[in-house]
Design a protein around this motif. Structure first.
Motif, PDB file in Angstrom:
ATOM      1  N   ALA A  12       0.857  -1.186   0.000  1.00  0.00           N
ATOM      2  CA  ALA A  12       0.000   0.000   0.000  1.00  0.00           C
ATOM      3  C   ALA A  12       0.894   1.237   0.000  1.00  0.00           C
ATOM      4  CB  ALA A  12      -0.906  -0.008   1.227  1.00  0.00           C
ATOM      5  N   GLU A 127      -5.235   0.567   3.760  1.00  0.00           N
ATOM      6  CA  GLU A 127      -4.247   1.266   2.952  1.00  0.00           C
ATOM      7  C   GLU A 127      -4.478   2.778   3.052  1.00  0.00           C
ATOM      8  OE1 GLU A 127      -4.746  -0.256  -0.981  1.00  0.00           O
ATOM      9  OE2 GLU A 127      -6.626   0.815  -1.323  1.00  0.00           O
ATOM     10  N   THR A 149      -9.697  -1.885   2.906  1.00  0.00           N
ATOM     11  CA  THR A 149      -9.688  -2.317   1.508  1.00  0.00           C
ATOM     12  C   THR A 149     -10.779  -3.358   1.273  1.00  0.00           C
ATOM     13  OG1 THR A 149      -8.090  -4.073   1.986  1.00  0.00           O
ATOM     14  CG2 THR A 149      -7.208  -1.933   1.307  1.00  0.00           C
TER      15      THR A 149
END
Length: 247
Positions: A12, A127, A149
């Motif tokens: 990320a 992230e 996510t």
């Protein structure tokens, strides 16, 4: 069989030079892919940029080994590679974000018409919103907001309805009962046929057992051993065949 395997850890990006990632090496995924190749399967291997790739991970030369023995080992590996490379489709990610992984997996499933899917890829749960440029290193404190996510595995049943889906659940320092409970919950949430549960502390201590958890079935535990990936593949292939051809 047509098999899709994913491995390594996603990344990320924080800014142009920094990322958040995890400790996954892709070793388990590579061993699973190799076991499938051993059994004559055709394998699509979606992997993070720095994950260990099947077969090729063994190509590093050991400069401390006997030269003749090392030459013989590399020659044997080369023969194996030439024999199996047509059945191995490597699909490396460029950056390794969750979005990139999701699209690469969707394409691999469409291309392969997979019978069996193993998803040991360690996918980021959170992230940041990446920032352009490089955040200053002069700051004494830095706060990075994170957002959840999407769970990529939860789309696989829609992308490959007939595939036998194997998910993975990793905890660290959890009692076995808690680990298995989490795996059962993951099976239902992800619409998986099998969830493979293991604990990071056991892995690091050399006690890497796998708890094979299926909905409404007794848990089967594979004890630690050098052939752990092979035993996992054999069980998953058997259950996948059993579902396709019920007695």
């Amino acid at each position: 069989m047509k098999v899709v395997v994913t491995g390594g850890g996603t990344s990320a990006p924080i800014d142009d030079v920094r990322v958040i990632t995890n400790v996954s090496t892709g070793r388990t995924a590579a061993a699973i892919a190799e076991a499938c190749l051993d059994r004559g399967d055709e394998v699509w291997h979606v992997h993070a940029p720095h994950a260990e790739p099947p077969l090729l991970r063994h190509a590093r030369v050991d400069l401390d080994a006997d030269p003749d023995a090392e030459r013989a080992r590399i020659d044997a590996l080369r023969r194996l590679w030439l024999e199996r490379r047509e059945r191995l489709h490597l699909r490396p990610l460029k950056v390794g974000t969750v979005a990139e992984y999701s699209e690469a997996l969707r394409l691999a499933l469409a291309e392969s018409a997979a019978d069996l899917v193993f998803l040991p890829m360690a996918v980021s749960d959170y992230e940041p919103e990446p920032r352009a440029g490089k955040i200053s290193s002069r700051l004494d404190d830095l706060t990075i907001p994170l957002r959840r996510t999407p769970k990529v595995i939860r789309s696989v049943r829609d992308w490959a309805p007939s595939a036998y889906l194997v998910g993975f659940k990793l905890l660290s320092g959890a009692p076995t009962a808690e680990l298995i409970r989490a795996a059962r919950e993951a099976c239902l949430a992800n619409r998986a046929d099998l969830t493979v549960a293991n604990d990071l502390e056991d892995v690091r201590a050399g006690r890497h057992a796998l708890h094979l958890t299926r909905p409404d079935r007794e848990v089967e535990t594979l004890p630690a051993g050098p052939d752990l990936a092979e035993r996992l593949v054999d069980r998953a292939r058997f259950w996948a065949g059993e579902r396709r051809h019920p007695v």
